[in-house]
Design an enzyme around this catalytic site. Structure first.
Site, PDB file in Angstrom:
ATOM      1  N   SER A 107       1.395  -1.661   0.083  1.00 16.36           N
ATOM      2  CA  SER A 107      -0.069  -0.033  -0.638  1.00 16.36           C
ATOM      3  C   SER A 107       1.189   0.925  -0.301  1.00 16.36           C
ATOM      4  O   SER A 107       1.666   1.463   0.425  1.00 16.36           O
ATOM      5  CB  SER A 107      -0.713  -0.255   1.274  1.00 16.36           C
ATOM      6  OG  SER A 107      -1.672   0.991   0.644  1.00 16.36           O
ATOM      7  N   GLY A 108       0.768   2.021  -0.359  1.00 10.49           N
ATOM      8  CA  GLY A 108       1.140   3.051  -0.953  1.00 10.49           C
ATOM      9  C   GLY A 108       2.207   3.122  -1.912  1.00 10.49           C
ATOM     10  O   GLY A 108       3.640   4.283  -2.096  1.00 10.49           O
ATOM     11  N   THR A 112      -1.830   2.298  -8.056  1.00  7.27           N
ATOM     12  CA  THR A 112      -3.142   3.094  -8.730  1.00  7.27           C
ATOM     13  C   THR A 112      -1.973   4.456  -9.717  1.00  7.27           C
ATOM     14  O   THR A 112      -2.561   4.359 -11.386  1.00  7.27           O
ATOM     15  CB  THR A 112      -3.441   3.558  -7.758  1.00  7.27           C
ATOM     16  OG1 THR A 112      -4.263   2.593  -6.877  1.00  7.27           O
ATOM     17  CG2 THR A 112      -4.806   3.892  -8.550  1.00  7.27           C
TER      18      THR A 112
HETATM   19  N1  LIG Z   1       4.957   7.641  -9.696  1.00  4.34           N
HETATM   20  C1  LIG Z   1       4.572   9.210  -9.096  1.00  4.34           C
HETATM   21  N2  LIG Z   1       4.772  10.020  -8.997  1.00  4.34           N
HETATM   22  C2  LIG Z   1       4.227  10.695  -8.124  1.00  4.34           C
HETATM   23  N3  LIG Z   1       4.539  10.667  -7.147  1.00  4.34           N
HETATM   24  C3  LIG Z   1       3.871   9.307  -6.655  1.00  4.34           C
HETATM   25  C4  LIG Z   1       4.040   7.856  -8.268  1.00  4.34           C
HETATM   26  N4  LIG Z   1       3.314   7.035  -7.575  1.00  4.34           N
HETATM   27  C5  LIG Z   1       2.408   7.574  -6.564  1.00  4.34           C
HETATM   28  N5  LIG Z   1       3.107   8.799  -6.124  1.00  4.34           N
HETATM   29  C6  LIG Z   1       2.324   9.432  -4.785  1.00  4.34           C
HETATM   30  O1  LIG Z   1       2.018   8.491  -3.829  1.00  4.34           O
HETATM   31  C7  LIG Z   1       0.678   8.011  -3.661  1.00  4.34           C
HETATM   32  C8  LIG Z   1       0.120   6.696  -3.678  1.00  4.34           C
HETATM   33  O2  LIG Z   1       0.626   5.956  -4.719  1.00  4.34           O
HETATM   34  P1  LIG Z   1      -1.053   4.902  -4.828  1.00  4.34           P
HETATM   35  O3  LIG Z   1      -1.619   5.351  -4.655  1.00  4.34           O
HETATM   36  O4  LIG Z   1      -0.353   5.016  -6.447  1.00  4.34           O
HETATM   37  O5  LIG Z   1      -0.054   4.091  -3.779  1.00  4.34           O
HETATM   38  P2  LIG Z   1      -1.204   2.329  -4.171  1.00  4.34           P
HETATM   39  O6  LIG Z   1      -0.549   1.534  -4.691  1.00  4.34           O
HETATM   40  O7  LIG Z   1      -1.840   2.683  -5.157  1.00  4.34           O
HETATM   41  O8  LIG Z   1      -1.282   1.950  -2.577  1.00  4.34           O
HETATM   42  P3  LIG Z   1      -2.904   1.671  -2.413  1.00  4.34           P
HETATM   43  O9  LIG Z   1      -2.314  -0.460  -2.060  1.00  4.34           O
HETATM   44  O10 LIG Z   1      -3.289   2.020  -0.387  1.00  4.34           O
HETATM   45  O11 LIG Z   1      -3.335   1.519  -3.153  1.00  4.34           O
HETATM   46  C9  LIG Z   1       0.003   8.694  -5.107  1.00  4.34           C
HETATM   47  O12 LIG Z   1      -1.006   9.299  -4.334  1.00  4.34           O
HETATM   48  C10 LIG Z   1       1.203   9.831  -4.967  1.00  4.34           C
HETATM   49  O13 LIG Z   1       1.387  11.117  -4.419  1.00  4.34           O
HETATM   50 MG   LIG Z   2      -3.834   2.111  -5.261  1.00  8.10          MG
END
Ligand SMILES: Nc1ncnc2c1ncn2[C@@H]1O[C@H](COP(=O)(O)OP(=O)(O)OP(=O)(O)O)[C@@H](O)[C@H]1O
Ligand SMILES: [Mg+2]
Length: 1110
Positions: A107-108, A112
């Site tokens: 997560s994070g 996404t």
């Molecule tokens: N390539 C990127 N460039 C800039 N910021 C990023 C990037 N990828 C992720 N982030 C930052 O990290 C945060 C978390 O990313 P994201 O929501 O995609 O995580 P996730 O893996 O989908 O987490 P979860 O499993 O909780 O959904 C985003 O809201 C963004 O602020």
């Molecule tokens: Mg996500």
């Protein structure tokens, strides 16, 4: 020329982990860190992309970048998610291979975001057009909608996806998007009713309350204040950097674009509102006669509002919170619910309501984005699923178990597909297959999903089993059945290994997942698996007069009562994972492994331990090893030859034959050991990264040499070019200079020529001029001589003519005289001797006659003051003319006088006397000339005021006037009536008419006045006279001239008296009682004003200041 680049160019660390040498966890992490520190967040493991979350926006997603990666080979540019997206899209479009992009990570970690980047890249590079753009827009806009309802702020991620998502994007044969299908997995619905500390409920609740208009909130019977709702955690209700109100507008806009109708949006929001209202329901116990407590809704207001929102009959819902009906076969038993059960029922309803709404949203979006065309589609699947989750100690529950199971399956498919692909490539390239050792996690998957004795199967069995079922009985069951499994650990296991393992509590079991060991607490497993919603509640929902609610609870339809238990959550999930895996296996996989660099959601921080942990459980080292088990590096012959051809003389600079032969020559020349590489059909396979780096090193050296050579040649060429340029320039400059010099010389010669020419011409001209002048002089001389000559001749002629004329005249005169003499002699006898005198007299007479007649007709007027007189006609008449003028004047004066009456005569006489007295002596005089001497200015007889006074005076009053008497002491004036008779001067009071003084005229010795324009006069009295006692009188009058004249006239007319003296002087003495005072008249200065002022200066001086006469 197209620039050939490679991933190996300008590499920070190693761009592809497969090339890492030596390969160890430490070097792996070091490489990741080094790249992360240089903003290189992407690194490859072969075709797998590792993505590190930068937690800040990097300038690497610009349209320029999209263009840069478009249609480029995967290894051509530095690692990027766009390279993977491009590779996947191109093989889908060009090779007709369905693709799937599997994004995993905790997560994070950025899953996404990664999925959105892939989608946006594909949207940017695929076809364009109105219809295609609409599809793209709908696909992209489905994200904000699902994120609003399915994402929440957690301690790990402010926008954490609380559901798994798999999206199939469908393309036509040209690669244009046609539509898509979204599948969702296991929404974390427990969050609806309870959120861990520091976390929030799903975004939509906060977005609705912050962003909806007052009107809308009123319609939804909501209040803006979060604290009014039990289901909303307050400690982190607002998240910094997250604008809920703005996001609400974005979501509504996105819903519109996706194709939601206005009433559908309203229904969705009503359901969201209903969930909030539901959370506010409270229950109280009410005792029943059987001694049991029955729950009752405490405050019915929220219930009422919720029922109104959903169109549910309040009593039906109220009853559903108090009773539960159990149907078994033909029997129906109704039992009461206690307060705890009512709360359980409430939360179960809220969770179900929300999770079903979420599933409905996905279905509804699918309806909109589903591909219309029925042709065969190419598909690109994007999987954004929750990553492997290990919470602290015993916090892992049913959800983590399910999530981790899903990840196990993904890992398995990853291994399978990677290996399969590797094998396929070897076969394709005709390389001998060497067996690869790797850990296969199929055994763990089996532990969980085995139909007979898998953990999920046993959980289902336990849930369906009659009798008391608890989480403990479930754990017991596991302890018996899974005891022997090498990946299952439990304290009460038959396996004595863990009896003394204190890290393993009694109510937990541990599974050794491929990514590490996870301890699960069994509490809640049964309940969550059952996911029970009392039938009374679903029936109450079905009865709602709300189309959406009705759709969401089809099992509440009494006509379709199904006594069968609904499938458990575990079962459903296993089934959907199964379908997903089946789906994925048919597609070409592309992996994005997301890694979270730190726990602080902060940029620039790389926490070694955290990343190491993720590297471990994502099995990245395994990944590298699997990839390197065969050949670490492979490259098609053409780019390989292109890259290394400079290392061999035979291939440099151009190789004429086929690329493979070139590479063979190259390898032989470089003496690379044969076991280090293998020739495939289209690629060369390099077993060890060392060999590749050897080639790279050689290439680098060679490039340096080449660079020196190129530099040398270039410098030589540059110098030569420069020299040639100089030479050429020199010629040009010389040519220009010569031209310039010649031009100068020519100009000089031309100038000199002009000078010489001008001198010559000047000289010639002067010579000519001299000649001409000489010629002219000669001509002039001739002319002059001729003129003189002619003159002489003319004068001579003139003289002759004059002489002739004189003679002729003399002759004529002599002739006339002669004739005259002759005539006189002849006629003398006819004239008398005095005829001349007569003629003279006659002429004179005629002239005089003419003169007098002329004078008569030109006589001036009879006015004595008319000064005109006709001009004299003859000078000899001068005396006569003046005399006549005098006589005429006297005559007309006499005529004038003869018209006078006696009074007028007297007046004129007085005027004449005044003139004699004052003319040219006193400045006041000229102004008095035109004034008539009126005498009685007071009209004594007529004015009754003076009757008494006039009767007191027995003489005829000759003059009556008001005068100012000057006070002898201070020079101030006071008015007095002044009366003059033949005998005396009387001064009387002006107001009363009382006689103040009567001066007999014989007592007056003289009158003194000044020469100036004032009206002052002093009446001097004879010394010794009776009146002289008082002293002389100093008076002032406007009619001074008249008074003095009259006084003088009376005295001169009286025979018995001597004439009164009139002294005109600016300084005279007066006798004031005993003192002789000098009265002095001075010209007044402007500061004294325009009036006459009189001041007694001292005993001897009285000063009268008279304004300067204009
Ligand atoms: N390539 C990127 N460039 C800039 N910021 C990023 C990037 N990828 C992720 N982030 C930052 O990290 C945060 C978390 O990313 P994201 O929501 O995609 O995580 P996730 O893996 O989908 O987490 P979860 O499993 O909780 O959904 C985003 O809201 C963004 O602020
Ligand atoms: Mg996500």
């Amino acid at each position: 020329m197209e620039v050939k680049t490679s991933l190996l160019d300008n590499m920070i660390g190693v761009g592809d982990m497969v090339l890492l040498e030596p390969l160890s966890e430490d070097s792996f992490l070091e490489n990741l860190k080094k790249r992360f520190d240089h903003n290189e967040i992407y690194t490859y493991i072969g075709s797998v992309v590792i993505s590190l979350n930068p937690y800040r926006s990097l300038p690497i997603y610009t349209p320029d970048k999209v263009e840069e990666y478009r249609n480029r080979n995967f290894y051509e540019l530095s690692p990027h998610i766009y390279a993977l997206a491009d590779e996947a899209y191109r093989s889908l479009r060009d090779q007709d291979k369905d693709q799937c992009i599997l994004i995993t990570g905790e997560s994070g970690a950025g899953k996404t975001e990664a999925s959105k980047l892939v989608m946006s890249y594909v949207a940017a590079v695929c076809g364009k057009g109105q219809e295609v753009n609409k599809v793209k827009e709908q696909l992209l806009q489905s994200n904000p909608v699902l994120e609003a309802f399915g994402n929440a702020k957690t301690v790990r991620n402010d926008n954490s996806s609380r559901f798994g998502k798999y999206m199939d994007i469908e393309f036509d044969f040209k690669g244009d998007p046609l539509g898509g299908v979204i599948s969702n997995y296991l929404l974390e619905k427990s969050r609806v009713v309870k959120q861990p500390r520091g976390e929030r409920n799903f975004h939509i609740f906060y977005q609705l309350l912050s962003g909806a208009s007052d009107d809308m909130l009123k319609k939804l019977k909501l209040e803006r204040d979060f604290s009014k709702y039990n289901y909303l955690s307050l400690d982190s209700a607002t998240v910094s950097g997250l604008d809920d109100a703005a996001n609400f507008r974005t979501v509504r806009n996105a819903m519109q674009i996706v194709g939601f109708m206005e009433d559908e949006m309203q229904s969705v929001l009503e359901l969201v509102a209903a969930v909030l209202k539901l959370g506010n329901l409270d229950f109280k116990p009410e005792s029943r006669c059987n001694g049991m407590d029955e729950s009752r809704v405490k405050d019915k207001n929220d219930l009422k509002e919720m029922c109104e929102l959903l169109g549910i009959e309040q009593s039906v819902l109220e009853r559903a919170f108090s009773y539960r009906t159990v149907e078994a076969k033909m029997e129906k038993v109704s039992t009461t619910l206690n307060v705890a059960q009512a709360y359980y029922a409430r939360d179960a309803l809220a969770k179900n309501l929300y999770s079903r709404l979420f599933s409905w949203l996905v279905t509804r979006i699918n309806e909109s984005i589903r591909a219309q065309a029925k042709t065969r589609h190419k598909v690109m699947g994007v999987l954004d699923i929750y990553g492997f989750e290990i919470f602290e100690e015993t916090d892992n529950s049913f959800e983590q178990f399910i999530i981790n199971y899903c990840n196990e399956k993904l890992q398995q498919i990853f291994i399978e597909l990677t290996l399969r692909e590797e094998q396929e490539e070897y076969v394709r390239e005709g390389i001998e297959w060497t067996n690869i050792e790797y850990f296969n996690n199929a055994v763990i998957c089996d532990l969980i999903e085995n139909n007979q004795n898998g953990i999920l199967a046993m959980l289902d069995e336990e849930c369906l089993r009659p009798g008391t079922v608890t989480d403990e009985t479930f754990l017991d069951k596991l302890n018996t059945i899974c005891a022997e499994h090498q990946h299952f650990e439990s304290r009460l296991n038959k396996n004595s290994k863990f009896l003394n393992d204190h890290s393993l509590p009694h109510n937990c079991f541990r599974i050794q997942h491929y990514a590490g060991k996870v301890l699960y607490r069994v509490e809640g497993f049964v309940d969550k698996n059952n996911d029970l919603l009392y039938r009374d509640l679903s029936q109450a929902m079905y009865k709602a007069n709300h189309s959406l609610i009705k759709q969401l609870f089809p099992e509440g339809n009494p006509a379709k009562v199904n006594l069968k238990r609904p499938p458990t959550a575990g079962f459903q999930f296993r089934a959907s994972v199964g379908t997903l895996m089946g789906n994925l296996q048919t597609k070409n996989p592309n992996y994005i492994r997301c890694i979270k660099p730190n726990d602080k959601k902060a940029a620039h921080i790389f926490t070694d331990s955290l990343v190491r942990h993720q590297v471990r459980y994502l099995g990245l080292m395994e990944n590298v090893r699997v990839r390197r088990a065969g050949y670490a590096f492979r490259q098609a012959y053409e780019p390989c030859l292109e890259r290394y051809k400079m290392l061999c003389k035979n291939t440099w600079p151009h190789w004429k034959g086929p690329a493979r032969q070139g590479v063979e020559v190259l390898m032989t020349d470089l003496q690379v050991p044969a076991e280090e590489f293998a020739y495939g059909r289209s690629k060369i396979f390099i077993r060890n990264p060392r060999t590749l780096f050897f080639l790279e090193e050689k290439r680098k050296q060679c490039l340096e040499d080449l660079a020196t050579l190129i530099q040398k040649i270039y410098r030589g060429w540059k110098c030569r070019s420069h020299f040639l340029l100089l030479k050429k320039s020199e010629i040009v400059v010389a040519a220009w200079y010569r031209r310039y010099a010649q031009q100068k010389k020519y100009q000089k010669i031309k100038h000199s020529t002009t000078v010489v020419q001008s001198y010559t011409r000047g000289w010639q001209a002067r010579k000519l001029l001299r000649e001409l002048k000489y010629q002219k002089k000669c001509e002039e001389a001739v002319t002059t001589i001729a003129a003189f000559w002619h003159g002489t001749q003319a004068r001579r002629e003139l003289r002759r003519l004059k002489e002739e004329a004189r003679r002729k005249h003399a002759v004529a005169v002599i002739w006339a005289y002669w004739q005259g003499l002759k005539v006189r002699r002849e006629y003398r006898k006819f004239f008398r001797a005095n005829a001349g005198r007569k003629i003279y007299n006659f002429t004179i007479q005629r002239i005089m006659q003419k003169y007098f007649l002329g004078l008569k007709s030109n006589l001036p007027s009879m006015s004595p003051i008319d000064k005109s007189w006709p001009a004299r006609p003859y000078s000899f008449l001068e005396g006569v003319h003046a005399e006549l003028r005098r006589i005429f004047h006297l005559w007309r004066c006499k005529k004038y006088r003869s018209q006078f009456t006696e009074e007028k005569k007297a007046v004129y006489e007085e005027k004449l006397e005044a003139s004699e007295l004052f003319k040219d002596k006193k400045a006041l005089y000229p102004s008095s000339v035109s004034q008539t001497f009126k005498g009685d200015y007071l009209e004594m007889v007529k004015n009754p005021k003076y009757q008494k006074l006039s009767s007191a005076v027995d003489e005829k009053i000759l003059l009556a006037d008001v005068v100012n008497k000057i006070n002898r002491a201070n020079g101030k004036s006071s008015p007095r009536l002044f009366l003059l008779t033949k005998k005396s001067v009387i001064l009387a009071d002006q107001k009363t008419g009382q006689v103040k003084t009567s001066l007999p005229l014989p007592d007056l010795s003289s009158v003194s006045t000044s020469t100036q324009s004032d009206g002052f006069f002093a009446l001097k009295l004879k010394e010794g006279s009776s009146s002289a006692v008082k002293g002389d009188f100093l008076l002032s009058s406007d009619h001074l001239i008249e008074i003095v004249t009259k006084l003088h006239r009376i005295s001169s007319l009286a025979a018995d008296r001597e004439k009164l003296n009139v002294d005109i002087s600016d300084e005279f003495l007066v006798q004031f009682k005993q003192d002789k005072v000098c009265v002095k008249f001075i010209q007044g200065s402007p500061k004294n004003g325009n009036g006459v002022s009189c001041k007694r200066k001292n005993n001897r001086l009285l000063e009268v200041s008279v304004p300067t006469s204009p």
